[in-house]
Design a protein around this motif. Structure first.
Motif, PDB file in Angstrom:
ATOM      1  N   ARG A 191       0.845  -1.201   0.000  1.00  0.00           N
ATOM      2  CA  ARG A 191       0.000   0.000   0.000  1.00  0.00           C
ATOM      3  C   ARG A 191       0.880   1.250   0.000  1.00  0.00           C
ATOM      4  NH1 ARG A 191      -2.763  -0.251   4.776  1.00  0.00           N
ATOM      5  NH2 ARG A 191      -1.212   1.110   5.697  1.00  0.00           N
ATOM      6  N   GLY A 192       1.948   1.255   0.824  1.00  0.00           N
ATOM      7  CA  GLY A 192       2.848   2.393   0.878  1.00  0.00           C
ATOM      8  C   GLY A 192       3.559   2.642  -0.439  1.00  0.00           C
ATOM      9  N   GLN A 193       4.007   1.578  -1.093  1.00  0.00           N
ATOM     10  CA  GLN A 193       4.684   1.721  -2.388  1.00  0.00           C
ATOM     11  C   GLN A 193       3.730   2.274  -3.449  1.00  0.00           C
ATOM     12  OE1 GLN A 193       6.311  -2.111  -3.366  1.00  0.00           O
ATOM     13  NE2 GLN A 193       8.044  -1.893  -1.964  1.00  0.00           N
ATOM     14  N   LEU A 194       2.493   1.783  -3.471  1.00  0.00           N
ATOM     15  CA  LEU A 194       1.527   2.267  -4.459  1.00  0.00           C
ATOM     16  C   LEU A 194       1.168   3.727  -4.204  1.00  0.00           C
ATOM     17  CD1 LEU A 194      -0.170   1.639  -6.907  1.00  0.00           C
ATOM     18  CD2 LEU A 194      -1.941   0.756  -5.401  1.00  0.00           C
ATOM     19  N   ARG A 195       1.025   4.101  -2.945  1.00  0.00           N
ATOM     20  CA  ARG A 195       0.729   5.499  -2.619  1.00  0.00           C
ATOM     21  C   ARG A 195       1.880   6.404  -3.080  1.00  0.00           C
ATOM     22  NH1 ARG A 195      -3.054   7.309   0.702  1.00  0.00           N
ATOM     23  NH2 ARG A 195      -1.632   8.901   1.501  1.00  0.00           N
ATOM     24  N   GLU A 196       3.122   5.988  -2.830  1.00  0.00           N
ATOM     25  CA  GLU A 196       4.263   6.792  -3.249  1.00  0.00           C
ATOM     26  C   GLU A 196       4.351   6.881  -4.768  1.00  0.00           C
ATOM     27  OE1 GLU A 196       7.487   4.929  -1.151  1.00  0.00           O
ATOM     28  OE2 GLU A 196       7.197   6.210   0.605  1.00  0.00           O
ATOM     29  N   LYS A 197       4.019   5.791  -5.446  1.00  0.00           N
ATOM     30  CA  LYS A 197       4.022   5.790  -6.911  1.00  0.00           C
ATOM     31  C   LYS A 197       2.998   6.785  -7.450  1.00  0.00           C
ATOM     32  CE  LYS A 197       3.739   2.594 -10.801  1.00  0.00           C
ATOM     33  NZ  LYS A 197       3.522   1.196 -11.202  1.00  0.00           N
ATOM     34  N   ARG A 198       1.909   6.982  -6.717  1.00  0.00           N
ATOM     35  CA  ARG A 198       0.861   7.928  -7.125  1.00  0.00           C
ATOM     36  C   ARG A 198       1.119   9.338  -6.599  1.00  0.00           C
ATOM     37  NH1 ARG A 198      -4.643   4.258  -6.488  1.00  0.00           N
ATOM     38  NH2 ARG A 198      -4.097   2.797  -8.134  1.00  0.00           N
ATOM     39  N   GLY A 199       2.299   9.577  -6.034  1.00  0.00           N
ATOM     40  CA  GLY A 199       2.668  10.918  -5.593  1.00  0.00           C
ATOM     41  C   GLY A 199       2.170  11.290  -4.210  1.00  0.00           C
ATOM     42  N   ARG A 200       1.845  10.332  -3.398  1.00  0.00           N
ATOM     43  CA  ARG A 200       1.367  10.590  -2.034  1.00  0.00           C
ATOM     44  C   ARG A 200       2.381  10.055  -1.041  1.00  0.00           C
ATOM     45  NH1 ARG A 200      -3.657  12.427  -1.658  1.00  0.00           N
ATOM     46  NH2 ARG A 200      -4.990  12.310  -3.479  1.00  0.00           N
ATOM     47  N   SER A 201       2.231  10.469   0.214  1.00  0.00           N
ATOM     48  CA  SER A 201       3.106   9.915   1.256  1.00  0.00           C
ATOM     49  C   SER A 201       2.731   8.456   1.484  1.00  0.00           C
ATOM     50  CB  SER A 201       2.976  10.712   2.554  1.00  0.00           C
ATOM     51  OG  SER A 201       1.668  10.595   3.063  1.00  0.00           O
ATOM     52  N   ALA A 202       3.643   7.701   2.072  1.00  0.00           N
ATOM     53  CA  ALA A 202       3.417   6.259   2.251  1.00  0.00           C
ATOM     54  C   ALA A 202       2.236   5.971   3.170  1.00  0.00           C
ATOM     55  CB  ALA A 202       4.677   5.590   2.785  1.00  0.00           C
ATOM     56  N   ASP A 203       2.040   6.791   4.197  1.00  0.00           N
ATOM     57  CA  ASP A 203       0.937   6.581   5.137  1.00  0.00           C
ATOM     58  C   ASP A 203      -0.138   7.642   4.927  1.00  0.00           C
ATOM     59  OD1 ASP A 203       2.006   4.334   6.428  1.00  0.00           O
ATOM     60  OD2 ASP A 203       3.270   5.598   7.685  1.00  0.00           O
TER      61      ASP A 203
END
Length: 128
Positions: free
Chosen positions: A18-30
């Protein structure tokens, strides 16, 4: 699979992905914001009637599923309760689970029943 669930490996893998996908979408990991909701589900045919409970307002015998998701729709936490459990119990369990996993969540969005169902609004046959 049971060993991974029991020692927390599956949760760790889920959180990392979930953290990796969020970062890939330009968001923080949490996440800093979550949305929570519950849904009553019919019990399977083979489940004994005494186990699942019954949602009195929806007349659904079965279980109640609660989900907390981030803005991308990625699951942060999930709970399963008897359908007879109040939505507040599911919400409290979800918030406890989210707090245990992510200390970055500052806001939670929840839905609410219409005022007439809560008893706050005017009676349904007002003026008759």
């Amino acid at each position: 699979m049971a060993a991974g669930r029991d020692d927390g490996t599956d949760q760790t893998v889920h959180d990392l992905l979930r953290g990796q996908l969020r970062e890939k979408r330009g968001r923080s990991a949490d996440p800093s914001l979550i949305a929570m909701d519950t849904q009553s589900l019919h019990a399977a045919i083979g489940v004994p009637a005494a186990l699942p409970g019954k949602d009195a307002s929806k007349r659904v015998p079965g279980r109640k599923r609660g989900l907390a998701v981030d803005v991308n729709g990625l699951v942060v936490d999930a709970v399963v309760l008897p359908a007879s459990a109040h939505d507040n119990a599911a919400g409290s369990a979800l918030l406890d689970g989210v707090a245990a996993q992510c200390d970055t969540v500052a806001k939670a969005l929840v839905d609410q029943r219409p005022a007439a169902q809560q008893g706050d609004g005017p009676p349904r046959n007002a003026g008759e």
